[in-house]
Design a protein around this motif. Structure first.
Motif, PDB file in Angstrom:
ATOM      1  N   CYS A 168       0.847  -1.190   0.000  1.00  0.00           N
ATOM      2  CA  CYS A 168       0.000   0.000   0.000  1.00  0.00           C
ATOM      3  C   CYS A 168       0.885   1.244   0.000  1.00  0.00           C
ATOM      4  CB  CYS A 168      -0.915   0.010   1.218  1.00  0.00           C
ATOM      5  SG  CYS A 168      -2.141  -1.307   1.212  1.00  0.00           S
ATOM      6  N   VAL A 169       0.508   2.198  -0.864  1.00  0.00           N
ATOM      7  CA  VAL A 169       1.307   3.413  -1.028  1.00  0.00           C
ATOM      8  C   VAL A 169       0.394   4.632  -0.935  1.00  0.00           C
ATOM      9  CG1 VAL A 169       2.896   4.659  -2.536  1.00  0.00           C
ATOM     10  CG2 VAL A 169       2.837   2.153  -2.596  1.00  0.00           C
ATOM     11  N   PRO A 170       0.669   5.569  -0.033  1.00  0.00           N
ATOM     12  CA  PRO A 170      -0.112   6.813  -0.014  1.00  0.00           C
ATOM     13  C   PRO A 170       0.263   7.690  -1.201  1.00  0.00           C
ATOM     14  CG  PRO A 170       1.622   6.906   1.633  1.00  0.00           C
ATOM     15  CD  PRO A 170       1.673   5.529   1.050  1.00  0.00           C
ATOM     16  N   GLN A 171      -0.723   8.354  -1.775  1.00  0.00           N
ATOM     17  CA  GLN A 171      -0.497   9.228  -2.930  1.00  0.00           C
ATOM     18  C   GLN A 171      -1.172  10.572  -2.674  1.00  0.00           C
ATOM     19  OE1 GLN A 171       1.282   8.455  -5.627  1.00  0.00           O
ATOM     20  NE2 GLN A 171       1.470   6.233  -5.516  1.00  0.00           N
ATOM     21  N   THR A 172      -0.523  11.635  -3.127  1.00  0.00           N
ATOM     22  CA  THR A 172      -1.096  12.974  -3.062  1.00  0.00           C
ATOM     23  C   THR A 172      -1.158  13.543  -4.475  1.00  0.00           C
ATOM     24  OG1 THR A 172      -0.230  13.362  -0.839  1.00  0.00           O
ATOM     25  CG2 THR A 172      -0.837  15.298  -2.128  1.00  0.00           C
ATOM     26  N   ILE A 173      -2.361  13.950  -4.893  1.00  0.00           N
ATOM     27  CA  ILE A 173      -2.557  14.500  -6.233  1.00  0.00           C
ATOM     28  C   ILE A 173      -3.263  15.838  -6.098  1.00  0.00           C
ATOM     29  CG2 ILE A 173      -3.553  14.116  -8.520  1.00  0.00           C
ATOM     30  CD1 ILE A 173      -3.580  11.157  -7.957  1.00  0.00           C
ATOM     31  N   LYS A 174      -2.692  16.876  -6.704  1.00  0.00           N
ATOM     32  CA  LYS A 174      -3.308  18.206  -6.697  1.00  0.00           C
ATOM     33  C   LYS A 174      -3.959  18.451  -8.050  1.00  0.00           C
ATOM     34  CE  LYS A 174      -0.092  20.193  -3.351  1.00  0.00           C
ATOM     35  NZ  LYS A 174       0.890  21.273  -3.088  1.00  0.00           N
ATOM     36  N   VAL A 175      -5.189  18.966  -8.025  1.00  0.00           N
ATOM     37  CA  VAL A 175      -5.936  19.174  -9.261  1.00  0.00           C
ATOM     38  C   VAL A 175      -6.680  20.513  -9.210  1.00  0.00           C
ATOM     39  CG1 VAL A 175      -6.219  16.718  -9.726  1.00  0.00           C
ATOM     40  CG2 VAL A 175      -7.897  17.913  -8.324  1.00  0.00           C
ATOM     41  N   LYS A 176      -6.996  21.024 -10.377  1.00  0.00           N
ATOM     42  CA  LYS A 176      -7.728  22.284 -10.480  1.00  0.00           C
ATOM     43  C   LYS A 176      -8.554  22.266 -11.753  1.00  0.00           C
ATOM     44  CE  LYS A 176      -7.032  27.314 -10.650  1.00  0.00           C
ATOM     45  NZ  LYS A 176      -6.009  28.395 -10.665  1.00  0.00           N
ATOM     46  N   ALA A 177      -9.789  22.761 -11.693  1.00  0.00           N
ATOM     47  CA  ALA A 177     -10.644  22.793 -12.877  1.00  0.00           C
ATOM     48  C   ALA A 177     -11.722  23.853 -12.729  1.00  0.00           C
ATOM     49  CB  ALA A 177     -11.311  21.436 -13.096  1.00  0.00           C
ATOM     50  N   GLU A 178     -12.098  24.435 -13.855  1.00  0.00           N
ATOM     51  CA  GLU A 178     -13.256  25.332 -13.899  1.00  0.00           C
ATOM     52  C   GLU A 178     -14.415  24.558 -14.502  1.00  0.00           C
ATOM     53  OE1 GLU A 178     -14.561  29.426 -16.141  1.00  0.00           O
ATOM     54  OE2 GLU A 178     -12.589  29.359 -15.178  1.00  0.00           O
ATOM     55  N   LEU A 179     -15.526  24.492 -13.787  1.00  0.00           N
ATOM     56  CA  LEU A 179     -16.680  23.724 -14.259  1.00  0.00           C
ATOM     57  C   LEU A 179     -17.421  24.499 -15.341  1.00  0.00           C
ATOM     58  CD1 LEU A 179     -18.027  22.300 -10.879  1.00  0.00           C
ATOM     59  CD2 LEU A 179     -16.432  21.254 -12.501  1.00  0.00           C
ATOM     60  N   PRO A 180     -17.939  23.796 -16.350  1.00  0.00           N
ATOM     61  CA  PRO A 180     -18.619  24.476 -17.459  1.00  0.00           C
ATOM     62  C   PRO A 180     -19.916  25.131 -16.998  1.00  0.00           C
ATOM     63  CG  PRO A 180     -18.932  22.115 -17.626  1.00  0.00           C
ATOM     64  CD  PRO A 180     -17.920  22.324 -16.534  1.00  0.00           C
ATOM     65  N   PRO A 181     -20.281  26.292 -17.588  1.00  0.00           N
ATOM     66  CA  PRO A 181     -21.507  26.981 -17.168  1.00  0.00           C
ATOM     67  C   PRO A 181     -22.770  26.219 -17.518  1.00  0.00           C
ATOM     68  CG  PRO A 181     -20.526  28.051 -19.084  1.00  0.00           C
ATOM     69  CD  PRO A 181     -19.531  27.029 -18.611  1.00  0.00           C
ATOM     70  N   GLN A 182     -22.738  25.354 -18.504  1.00  0.00           N
ATOM     71  CA  GLN A 182     -23.898  24.534 -18.863  1.00  0.00           C
ATOM     72  C   GLN A 182     -23.522  23.054 -18.834  1.00  0.00           C
ATOM     73  OE1 GLN A 182     -26.961  25.643 -19.162  1.00  0.00           O
ATOM     74  NE2 GLN A 182     -26.252  27.756 -18.804  1.00  0.00           N
ATOM     75  N   GLY A 183     -22.648  22.636 -19.766  1.00  0.00           N
ATOM     76  CA  GLY A 183     -22.216  21.254 -19.815  1.00  0.00           C
ATOM     77  C   GLY A 183     -23.271  20.344 -20.413  1.00  0.00           C
ATOM     78  N   ALA A 184     -23.007  19.045 -20.372  1.00  0.00           N
ATOM     79  CA  ALA A 184     -23.930  18.061 -20.944  1.00  0.00           C
ATOM     80  C   ALA A 184     -23.958  16.830 -20.054  1.00  0.00           C
ATOM     81  CB  ALA A 184     -23.485  17.683 -22.356  1.00  0.00           C
ATOM     82  N   ARG A 185     -25.083  16.164 -20.033  1.00  0.00           N
ATOM     83  CA  ARG A 185     -25.217  14.951 -19.232  1.00  0.00           C
ATOM     84  C   ARG A 185     -24.236  13.897 -19.729  1.00  0.00           C
ATOM     85  NH1 ARG A 185     -29.333  14.890 -15.705  1.00  0.00           N
ATOM     86  NH2 ARG A 185     -29.193  12.624 -15.495  1.00  0.00           N
ATOM     87  N   ASP A 186     -23.638  13.199 -18.803  1.00  0.00           N
ATOM     88  CA  ASP A 186     -22.604  12.209 -19.099  1.00  0.00           C
ATOM     89  C   ASP A 186     -23.099  10.854 -18.604  1.00  0.00           C
ATOM     90  OD1 ASP A 186     -20.301  10.528 -18.933  1.00  0.00           O
ATOM     91  OD2 ASP A 186     -19.003  12.292 -18.877  1.00  0.00           O
ATOM     92  N   ALA A 187     -23.192   9.883 -19.510  1.00  0.00           N
ATOM     93  CA  ALA A 187     -23.721   8.565 -19.145  1.00  0.00           C
ATOM     94  C   ALA A 187     -22.875   7.892 -18.073  1.00  0.00           C
ATOM     95  CB  ALA A 187     -23.803   7.679 -20.385  1.00  0.00           C
ATOM     96  N   ARG A 188     -21.577   8.171 -18.058  1.00  0.00           N
ATOM     97  CA  ARG A 188     -20.708   7.566 -17.050  1.00  0.00           C
ATOM     98  C   ARG A 188     -21.059   8.066 -15.647  1.00  0.00           C
ATOM     99  NH1 ARG A 188     -15.181   9.368 -19.741  1.00  0.00           N
ATOM    100  NH2 ARG A 188     -16.522  11.212 -20.020  1.00  0.00           N
ATOM    101  N   ILE A 189     -21.348   9.356 -15.546  1.00  0.00           N
ATOM    102  CA  ILE A 189     -21.736   9.914 -14.250  1.00  0.00           C
ATOM    103  C   ILE A 189     -23.107   9.387 -13.843  1.00  0.00           C
ATOM    104  CG2 ILE A 189     -22.201  12.029 -12.961  1.00  0.00           C
ATOM    105  CD1 ILE A 189     -20.300  13.484 -14.850  1.00  0.00           C
TER     106      ILE A 189
END
Length: 266
Positions: A136-157
């Motif tokens: 087992c290995v601990p991991q640290t990941i930093k991320v950043k994103a701007e969410l779309p003002p409208q977007g579209a439905r995603d079947a995976r979600i």
């Protein structure tokens, strides 16, 4: 800003910035599926975590052999609250110890409530997760994103939203009682749940809602339509504590389905 757990980054076009993050050794990668804006102004996105073949990561209650995930949201903009819908996890056996999580990929729906409607929503997060194969290995990941003002439905979600434990009502759960007894180091909790069988070897995971209370890997037995789960718990600072039965959360994991039970009576 209220917090609950995880999220990350993606997308390019119209005011959407694309970001993908991975661990230094490329064992695990994370990205945001940007999702869509809802009629009430909230936003539904998802965190997608992918791991190399044979690797796994952990559920919010990872078991004694797992590493609990942790996220911080410092630097996010225009976010009032973030809530996660953890998909139904798997149960793993690691050298005789139980862990609970996901193998190779998990998509975790993320529900974001903006502070101000109509303004851009920027997510900046630091994910601290454990990943395991032979070790087992601990991991640290930093991320950043701007969410779309409208977007579209995603079947995976949408699929991940459906892949949730059943509610107590949908699973036809009856009375749920919790007996609490003192131990040398803390408390012993015995939960008795009237419910149909969830299939196969059932595992009941008990959470208290208080991160300062450590909960041991428990036992689960069944007597007809009654499931009995027992565990011991103690405060991480080894001090006395009170247990709020209304905050107890019991997740029963079976081969047919999982069940999410909130609260129990004395």
């Amino acid at each position: 800003m209220k917090t609950t757990a995880l999220t990350t980054a993606l997308a390019l076009t119209l005011m959407i910035s694309a970001v993908q993050a991975q661990s230094f050794d490329r064992v695990v990668q994370a990205e945001v599926l940007p999702g869509w804006r809802n009629d009430d102004g909230s936003h539904t996105a998802a965190l997608r975590i992918t791991l190399n073949p044979g690797w796994k990561t952990y559920w919010r209650a990872p078991g004694d052999a797992g590493i609990p995930p942790r996220i911080t949201w410092r630097g996010s903009r225009n976010i009032e609250a973030v809530d996660l819908d953890w998909p139904t996890p798997e149960v793993f056996d690691q050298n005789g110890m139980r862990s609970i999580g996901y193998s190779e990929e998990v998509i975790i729906p993320v529900h974001v409530a903006p502070q101000t409607q109509g303004k851009p929503v920027t997510v900046k997060a630091q994910l601290e997760i454990g990943v395991c194969r032979d070790i087992c290995v601990p991991q640290t990941i930093k991320v950043k994103a701007e969410l779309p003002p409208q977007g579209a439905r995603d079947a995976r979600i949408a699929t991940a939203i459906v892949d949730q434990p059943l509610s107590a009502q949908d699973a036809h759960v009856g009375a749920v009682t919790c007996k609490v007894d003192p131990t040398k180091d803390g408390l012993r909790l015995t939960a008795t749940v009237n419910m149909p069988h969830a299939g196969g070897t059932e595992v009941a995971v008990i959470e208290t809602g208080d991160p300062q209370i450590w909960v041991a890997e428990g036992t689960t037995t069944r007597r007809g339509n009654t499931l009995v789960a027992q565990t011991e718990m103690m405060h991480v600072d080894e001090v006395p504590f009170m247990l709020d039965r209304s905050a107890i959360r019991i997740t029963v994991l079976g081969s047919k389905h999982a069940v999410d039970i909130r609260g129990c009576s004395g």
